[in-house]
Motif scaffolding. Structure first.
Motif, PDB file in Angstrom:
ATOM      1  N   UNK A 189       0.696  -1.156  -0.055  1.00 27.90           N
ATOM      2  CA  UNK A 189      -0.146   0.087   0.060  1.00 27.90           C
ATOM      3  C   UNK A 189       0.882   1.294  -0.003  1.00 27.90           C
ATOM      4  N   UNK A 190       1.561   1.551  -0.868  1.00 23.10           N
ATOM      5  CA  UNK A 190       2.352   2.732  -1.165  1.00 23.10           C
ATOM      6  C   UNK A 190       1.827   3.756  -1.078  1.00 23.10           C
ATOM      7  N   UNK A 191       0.517   3.922  -1.461  1.00 26.12           N
ATOM      8  CA  UNK A 191      -0.196   5.163  -1.194  1.00 26.12           C
ATOM      9  C   UNK A 191      -0.335   5.616   0.058  1.00 26.12           C
ATOM     10  N   UNK A 192      -0.521   4.680   1.076  1.00 22.93           N
ATOM     11  CA  UNK A 192      -0.382   5.062   2.590  1.00 22.93           C
ATOM     12  C   UNK A 192       0.651   5.928   2.908  1.00 22.93           C
ATOM     13  N   UNK A 193       1.800   5.370   2.415  1.00 26.57           N
ATOM     14  CA  UNK A 193       3.210   5.978   2.823  1.00 26.57           C
ATOM     15  C   UNK A 193       3.072   7.406   2.121  1.00 26.57           C
ATOM     16  N   UNK A 194       2.917   7.332   0.860  1.00 28.93           N
ATOM     17  CA  UNK A 194       2.797   8.857   0.241  1.00 28.93           C
ATOM     18  C   UNK A 194       1.810  10.015   1.245  1.00 28.93           C
ATOM     19  N   UNK A 195       0.875   9.202   1.422  1.00 29.14           N
ATOM     20  CA  UNK A 195      -0.038   9.852   2.376  1.00 29.14           C
ATOM     21  C   UNK A 195       0.619  10.558   3.381  1.00 29.14           C
ATOM     22  N   UNK A 196       1.227   9.743   4.100  1.00 28.86           N
ATOM     23  CA  UNK A 196       2.045   9.909   5.275  1.00 28.86           C
ATOM     24  C   UNK A 196       3.025  11.172   5.284  1.00 28.86           C
ATOM     25  N   UNK A 197       3.651  11.133   4.165  1.00 31.08           N
ATOM     26  CA  UNK A 197       4.529  12.254   3.845  1.00 31.08           C
ATOM     27  C   UNK A 197       3.800  13.515   3.674  1.00 31.08           C
ATOM     28  N   UNK A 198       2.470  13.542   3.050  1.00 30.62           N
ATOM     29  CA  UNK A 198       1.856  14.751   2.698  1.00 30.62           C
ATOM     30  C   UNK A 198       1.272  15.251   3.802  1.00 30.62           C
ATOM     31  N   UNK A 199       0.827  14.380   4.941  1.00 27.31           N
ATOM     32  CA  UNK A 199       0.360  14.888   6.315  1.00 27.31           C
ATOM     33  C   UNK A 199       1.572  15.285   7.152  1.00 27.31           C
ATOM     34  N   UNK A 200       2.513  14.840   6.997  1.00 29.23           N
ATOM     35  CA  UNK A 200       3.796  15.162   7.920  1.00 29.23           C
ATOM     36  C   UNK A 200       4.973  15.686   7.023  1.00 29.23           C
ATOM     37  N   UNK A 201       4.932  16.593   6.164  1.00 29.23           N
ATOM     38  CA  UNK A 201       5.820  17.309   5.322  1.00 29.23           C
ATOM     39  C   UNK A 201       7.047  17.538   5.978  1.00 29.23           C
TER      40      UNK A 201
END
Length: 323
Positions: A189-201
């Motif tokens: 679930x790569x998108x979950x890791x991408x989202x983590x970066x967006x929410x914790x820039x």
């Protein structure tokens, strides 16, 4: 070209029995930039075992990261103080290993259910060293598999001062799946890791799991700050050499790598190491080339090997491929 001076990195993942000092020396011959992680080393091994042997590494390995397995903040702090005398560049907490053995000792992925314990370990370690402290974790465990569960875990640990998280983009099933199955069966679930970066820039987010080629590495680096690779680097180490292109540099040749490896093998033999056991780490050197199978056969199943025998087997493959 990706700007690696602007918070981008490639890492060799910690792998028990695989990322030993002998493999890390070999890995460094392919790429001077990759961060090399030790196999997970438990706090009890450092505090009660042969510390000098366990924590040894070659100066060429820098930057090298010690991954620790434990759940007691004071023991983790004591271990980083000891490891600091060896000169490690960074420390990492294992919150991702799903094996029964480590769960029994409250190490690894089971700690995702105890974010405050992980936070306490981060605080204790940061109070004991000026080196960076990171956490390697899964995106979830068992039925705690929502993005929100991972987000809250990262948020709690980040509040303790951790700014670098390495997310294996699969959940871990702590019961019912082997460690090998946990690397293959839960979907990525790569998108979950991408989202983590967006929410914790403001956090440094590195992605791990199922990545095995340069194009995919580049794609992930457009979304997160780093890529960590384990088995693909181990079984096909020339992928590490290919990664030099990310820094605008050329890959070293097989012949150059071998000529730099032979003196190390000779030194290890003089130290009493059994080369027939040690060379298991180098079986993937000729992955995809003619003669690769013969190379593996020549190096496997022997009771003893000499540097000259290894050199002869390698030379046969080089000549066969015109290298």
């Amino acid at each position: 070209m990706i700007d690696f001076k602007n918070n981008k990195r490639i890492s060799l993942a910690p792998m028990i029995d695989w990322t030993t000092a002998d493999f890390r020396y070999f890995a460094r011959l392919f790429n001077p930039h990759i961060y090399l992680y030790t196999e997970m080393i438990s706090t009890s091994a450092i505090l009660k075992g042969d510390t000098d042997y366990i924590l040894r590494f070659d100066d060429s390995e820098h930057p090298v990261v010690l991954q620790l397995g434990g759940s007691n903040p004071s023991e983790m702090a004591q271990c980083v103080r000891i490891a600091d005398t060896f000169g490690y560049d960074e420390y990492n907490i294992n919150v991702g290993c799903p094996s029964d053995r480590v769960q029994h000792n409250k190490i690894g992925a089971c700690l995702m259910a105890e974010p405050r314990t992980v936070a306490d370990m981060v605080r204790a370690m940061k109070d004991s060293t000026d080196k960076p402290v990171s956490v390697k974790h899964r995106i979830g465990i068992d039925d705690f598999d929502s993005y929100e569960f991972m987000r809250d875990f990262v948020g709690t640990v980040a509040d303790a001062g951790c700014t670098h998280f390495i997310a294996h983009a699969r959940i871990a099933w702590l019961q019912g799946l082997s460690p090998k199955q946990n690397r293959e069966i839960p979907p990525l679930r790569y998108d979950d890791v991408y989202r983590l970066k967006r929410e914790f820039p403001h956090l440094f987010i590195e992605i791990n799991g199922g990545i095995d080629n340069l194009d995919d590495i580049k794609s992930h680096l457009n979304q997160v700050d780093g890529v960590m690779i384990g088995r693909a680097f181990y079984h096909n180490p020339m992928l590490m050499a290919q990664c030099n292109a990310l820094w605008g540099e050329s890959a070293p040749s097989h012949r150059v790598i071998l000529e730099n490896l032979y003196p190390y093998l000779q030194k290890r033999a003089e130290q009493g190491a059994n080369l027939a056991t040690l060379v298991r780490h180098y079986l993937g050197l000729f992955q995809g080339l003619a003669g690769a199978r013969k190379w593996r056969q020549d190096l496997s199943g022997k009771r003893n090997l000499t540097v000259d025998e290894i050199r002869q087997s390698a030379e046969a493959v080089l000549v066969q491929n015109g290298l």
